[in-house]
Design a protein around this motif. Structure first.
Motif, PDB file in Angstrom:
ATOM      1  N   LEU A 130      55.764  78.979  47.174  1.00 17.61           N
ATOM      2  CA  LEU A 130      54.305  78.889  47.138  1.00 17.61           C
ATOM      3  C   LEU A 130      53.790  77.463  47.264  1.00 17.61           C
ATOM      4  CD1 LEU A 130      53.306  81.370  44.286  1.00 17.61           C
ATOM      5  CD2 LEU A 130      53.091  81.703  46.745  1.00 17.61           C
ATOM      6  N   TRP A 131      54.457  76.527  46.623  1.00 14.08           N
ATOM      7  CA  TRP A 131      53.950  75.156  46.553  1.00 14.08           C
ATOM      8  C   TRP A 131      55.127  74.192  46.548  1.00 14.08           C
ATOM      9  CZ3 TRP A 131      49.023  73.923  47.346  1.00 14.08           C
ATOM     10  CH2 TRP A 131      48.578  72.646  47.043  1.00 14.08           C
ATOM     11  N   PRO A 132      55.801  74.028  47.680  1.00 16.56           N
ATOM     12  CA  PRO A 132      56.939  73.101  47.718  1.00 16.56           C
ATOM     13  C   PRO A 132      56.490  71.694  47.333  1.00 16.56           C
ATOM     14  CG  PRO A 132      56.841  74.457  49.704  1.00 16.56           C
ATOM     15  CD  PRO A 132      55.551  74.665  48.984  1.00 16.56           C
ATOM     16  N   LEU A 451      42.368  75.059  64.213  1.00 17.93           N
ATOM     17  CA  LEU A 451      41.810  74.517  62.976  1.00 17.93           C
ATOM     18  C   LEU A 451      42.937  73.877  62.183  1.00 17.93           C
ATOM     19  CD1 LEU A 451      39.721  77.670  62.535  1.00 17.93           C
ATOM     20  CD2 LEU A 451      38.645  75.432  62.406  1.00 17.93           C
ATOM     21  N   VAL A 452      42.718  72.664  61.724  1.00 18.20           N
ATOM     22  CA  VAL A 452      43.767  71.872  61.068  1.00 18.20           C
ATOM     23  C   VAL A 452      43.368  71.616  59.620  1.00 18.20           C
ATOM     24  CG1 VAL A 452      45.032  69.691  61.073  1.00 18.20           C
ATOM     25  CG2 VAL A 452      44.415  70.794  63.250  1.00 18.20           C
ATOM     26  N   ASP A 453      44.304  71.896  58.711  1.00 14.99           N
ATOM     27  CA  ASP A 453      44.085  71.756  57.278  1.00 14.99           C
ATOM     28  C   ASP A 453      44.330  70.303  56.859  1.00 14.99           C
ATOM     29  OD1 ASP A 453      44.002  71.939  54.540  1.00 14.99           O
ATOM     30  OD2 ASP A 453      45.372  73.635  54.384  1.00 14.99           O
ATOM     31  N   ARG A 459      48.302  66.116  51.314  1.00 17.24           N
ATOM     32  CA  ARG A 459      49.233  66.457  50.228  1.00 17.24           C
ATOM     33  C   ARG A 459      50.675  66.241  50.664  1.00 17.24           C
ATOM     34  NH1 ARG A 459      52.459  70.123  47.570  1.00 17.24           N
ATOM     35  NH2 ARG A 459      52.780  71.411  49.406  1.00 17.24           N
ATOM     36  N   GLN A 460      50.974  66.609  51.903  1.00 11.10           N
ATOM     37  CA  GLN A 460      52.344  66.475  52.391  1.00 11.10           C
ATOM     38  C   GLN A 460      52.808  65.021  52.430  1.00 11.10           C
ATOM     39  OE1 GLN A 460      52.655  68.364  56.206  1.00 11.10           O
ATOM     40  NE2 GLN A 460      52.466  70.444  55.402  1.00 11.10           N
ATOM     41  N   PRO A 463      50.560  60.418  47.836  1.00 12.56           N
ATOM     42  CA  PRO A 463      49.496  59.473  47.477  1.00 12.56           C
ATOM     43  C   PRO A 463      49.686  58.067  48.032  1.00 12.56           C
ATOM     44  CG  PRO A 463      50.824  60.078  45.544  1.00 12.56           C
ATOM     45  CD  PRO A 463      51.201  61.010  46.645  1.00 12.56           C
ATOM     46  N   GLU A 464      50.929  57.598  48.162  1.00 15.15           N
ATOM     47  CA  GLU A 464      51.135  56.238  48.669  1.00 15.15           C
ATOM     48  C   GLU A 464      50.691  56.134  50.121  1.00 15.15           C
ATOM     49  OE1 GLU A 464      55.143  55.032  48.069  1.00 15.15           O
ATOM     50  OE2 GLU A 464      55.017  55.062  45.879  1.00 15.15           O
ATOM     51  N   THR A 465      51.051  57.145  50.925  1.00 15.20           N
ATOM     52  CA  THR A 465      50.650  57.129  52.333  1.00 15.20           C
ATOM     53  C   THR A 465      49.148  57.323  52.473  1.00 15.20           C
ATOM     54  OG1 THR A 465      52.799  57.960  53.052  1.00 15.20           O
ATOM     55  CG2 THR A 465      50.962  58.279  54.566  1.00 15.20           C
ATOM     56  N   VAL A 466      48.581  58.185  51.638  1.00 19.06           N
ATOM     57  CA  VAL A 466      47.125  58.375  51.663  1.00 19.06           C
ATOM     58  C   VAL A 466      46.420  57.050  51.413  1.00 19.06           C
ATOM     59  CG1 VAL A 466      45.165  59.443  50.475  1.00 19.06           C
ATOM     60  CG2 VAL A 466      47.166  60.822  51.052  1.00 19.06           C
ATOM     61  N   GLU A 467      46.911  56.303  50.442  1.00 15.88           N
ATOM     62  CA  GLU A 467      46.289  55.010  50.138  1.00 15.88           C
ATOM     63  C   GLU A 467      46.446  54.047  51.307  1.00 15.88           C
ATOM     64  OE1 GLU A 467      43.864  52.678  48.112  1.00 15.88           O
ATOM     65  OE2 GLU A 467      44.447  54.720  47.510  1.00 15.88           O
ATOM     66  N   ALA A 468      47.605  54.055  51.950  1.00 18.38           N
ATOM     67  CA  ALA A 468      47.814  53.191  53.118  1.00 18.38           C
ATOM     68  C   ALA A 468      46.891  53.601  54.260  1.00 18.38           C
ATOM     69  CB  ALA A 468      49.276  53.248  53.564  1.00 18.38           C
TER      70      ALA A 468
END
Length: 598
Positions: A130-132, A451-453, A459-460, A463-468
């Motif tokens: 469900l949530w890997p 449509l792209v989620d 999430r994949q 957080p480190e990549t999101v911040e970058a």
């Protein structure tokens, strides 16, 4: 200065914020020190923090009063998502890694409750998918006892290896009856089993026989629970022990809250997930669902979650998840006029959560009818040709949108000219919602809207990549006069203007003969920029995040433009009749800004 105590204190504060703290909670008085003592060895050695949580056994079989079916549903997703959220928060302040082992403890109890080994195993297999998460490891009774075997052999080994101070079950009963604390625990276990067991016991049992059965099963549950506890302590002696049961959090066990703000422990395998109109979730008893003001969202033949409605619902309207766990909602009407039962508040709430909604079975005779439907959702964007953009192939296309070619992935109103009034007010201005109504569908297998989620991509990557990516800027350019022909530069990630959550802003390039669309990642060499773009294109077309909507006449797709990206698959001449009507709603402009723009 030694930073270790400060780090340990911070870790304790993070974990403490995810605990259920009821009356008489002792976390601040005693539990924080106990937790710090467990965490300190990991911090001193710079090793990954180990946490362990026994749980996720199987669904209660009382489908009327407690749950809605034997399979895991969105309640388990919520629980796993919150566990991951805690692990990510710990990782962000610690930096040496976090590992959470989830011990699926259903084998310990399922025969007592009446759940078959096959149903327990099916639940166990399903919940893991469900949530890997990179933080999770899954464990079973086999790992606790150190060998494989039949379920009954594993249960027997678990009790034998625990070396409990009771010769047998009868000796344990005697000990319980002589100990006030154990006797109270037995009473609580009987109360818990009362509802779970009723559907499984024979209908002709009288009340005395029913309670006698419960009392016996409660003793068995208790002794196996002690054995499970001993097995977890043997297998994970150094780990922080999280629990799905109510404790005062003095340690060594800490009661984890699967939802924020809980005053009492609540687990999804005993309840159903209920989403309120304002977006927050509760776990509730199935029997307490208000059928007149609650929509059931299905995944296949199972209820996936319940959604609150601000108006009486029509049971003939069917809702189902498009791409689990929460990307896309299909709403099937049995009559076109019933689209009015989806109030603006409910529709907004659904689009915020599912990112897009397909309402199937609509009918708008004229374009003005679609505009009238969209008016309650906000200001409508006005093109030079009016509020409705008719999207259909043209004999002499002015760009890829009017052609039979694919339309690259993008977000709506992204390339408005810099001198546009709204862009001057807000450089990130774009549509917040847009509606696509299918007047005439393409040939099957062609012209699907992709449509792209964006939420799932972020999430994949973590957080480190999101911040970058917040500091990664991409410049896009197209010579379409329709957009003013000005290059626009956007950060790959910025904040949702209403919720503040990170949103993905990326557009795919094009070398179409009708319209080129270039990308350049700022601060990178051409080779590195090309490699980055190639990786982003791979991500947006990953089947885990990308859905291609097959159009049917009368479909209306409502898209949350901040949370999604979209495009179109290519078509052949056989799809030249494809005709979509698009209306975009935009955020209200403050009165002062509106007068200035005018």
């Amino acid at each position: 200065m030694n930073e270790q105590p400060r780090i340990t204190d911070t870790l304790c504060a993070v974990i403490g914020s995810y605990l259920v703290k009821g009356d008489g909670d002792r976390f601040d008085a005693d539990g924080k020190a106990a937790l710090a003592a467990t965490l300190q060895p990991f911090v001193e050695k710079g090793e990954p923090i180990e946490l362990v949580l026994p749980g996720f056994p199987f669904k209660s079989l009382n489908f009327h009063a407690k749950t809605s079916g034997p399979k895991p549903d969105f309640g388990e997703v919520l629980a796993l998502r919150r566990l991951e959220e805690m692990c990510a928060a710990l990782d962000a302040v610690y930096g040496h890694g976090v590992r959470l082992t989830i011990v699926s403890d259903g084998t310990t109890y399922n025969d007592i409750i009446g759940v078959s080994d096959a149903d327990r195993q099916a639940y166990n297999d399903a919940v893991r998918t469900l949530w890997p998460s990179r933080y999770f490891r899954w464990s079973t009774a086999t790992d606790l006892v150190g060998h494989s075997g039949s379920p009954q052999e594993l249960r027997t080994a678990l009790v034998e290896q625990a070396a409990l101070p009771y010769a047998d079950l009868e000796a344990f009963k005697t000990a319980v009856q002589a100990d006030q604390g154990l006797s109270a625990a037995h009473d609580r276990m009987c109360a818990f089993l009362y509802n779970d067991l009723r559907p499984q016991l024979a209908d002709d049992l009288d009340e005395d026989a029913y309670f006698a059965e419960i009392r016996e099963k409660a003793y068995e549950m208790m002794i196996r629970g002690l054995a499970l506890n001993a097995g977890v302590e043997r297998a994970f002696p150094q780990a922080v022990r999280l629990s799905v049961h109510q404790y005062d959090n003095a340690g060594p066990k800490f009661s984890f809250g699967f939802l924020p703000g809980l005053a009492h422990v609540s687990a999804p395998w005993h309840k159903v997930p209920y989403r309120h109109l304002d977006g927050h979730f509760s776990f509730v008893d199935h029997a307490r669902i208000d059928a007149e003001h609650t929509l059931a969202v299905y995944r296949g033949d199972q209820i996936w979650l319940y959604q609150e409605s601000d108006a009486a619902i029509d049971p003939a309207i069917k809702l189902s998840i498009v791409k689990p766990p929460q990307f896309g909602l299909l709403v099937e009407l049995d009559a076109p006029e019933k689209v009015k039962l989806l109030t603006p508040r409910l529709t907004r709430s659904l689009s915020d959560f599912f990112s897009f909604i397909c309402v199937r079975g609509c009918h708008f005779e004229e374009r003005e009818d679609l505009v009238d439907y969209c008016l309650p959702f906000g200001d409508i964007y006005q093109w030079h040709f009016g509020p409705v953009h008719v999207v259909q192939p043209e004999e002499k296309p002015k760009g890829f949108v009017q052609s039979l070619e694919k339309t690259p992935i993008h977000w709506d109103l992204s390339m408005l000219p810099l001198d546009h009034d709204r862009v001057k007010q807000d450089e990130w201005f774009c549509a917040d919602l847009f509606m696509l109504y299918c007047k005439a569908p393409p040939k099957k297998g062609e012209g699907e809207t992709t449509l792209v989620d964006g939420r799932e991509i972020l999430r994949q990557v973590g957080p480190e990549t999101v911040e970058a990516w917040r500091n990664t800027h991409v410049t896009y350019n197209t010579k379409m006069t329709y957009f003013g022909g000005h290059p626009r530069t956007y950060p790959l990630v910025h904040a949702h203007p209403e919720t503040g959550e990170p949103i993905l802003r990326y557009q795919e390039g094009s070398k179409s003969e009708y319209q080129t669309f270039s990308q350049e990642v700022q601060g990178l060499s051409q080779a590195d920029s090309d490699a980055f773009v190639e990786e982003m294109n791979r991500r947006i077309y990953d089947p885990k995040v990308c859905y291609a909507h097959p159009w049917e006449a009368g479909d209306m797709v409502i898209v949350e433009n901040y949370l999604t990206l979209h495009g179109r698959n290519p078509m052949s001449e056989a799809s030249s009749m494809r005709e979509l009507w698009r209306v975009q709603t935009i955020p209200d402009m403050p009165v002062a800004d509106r007068s200035a723009a005018e």
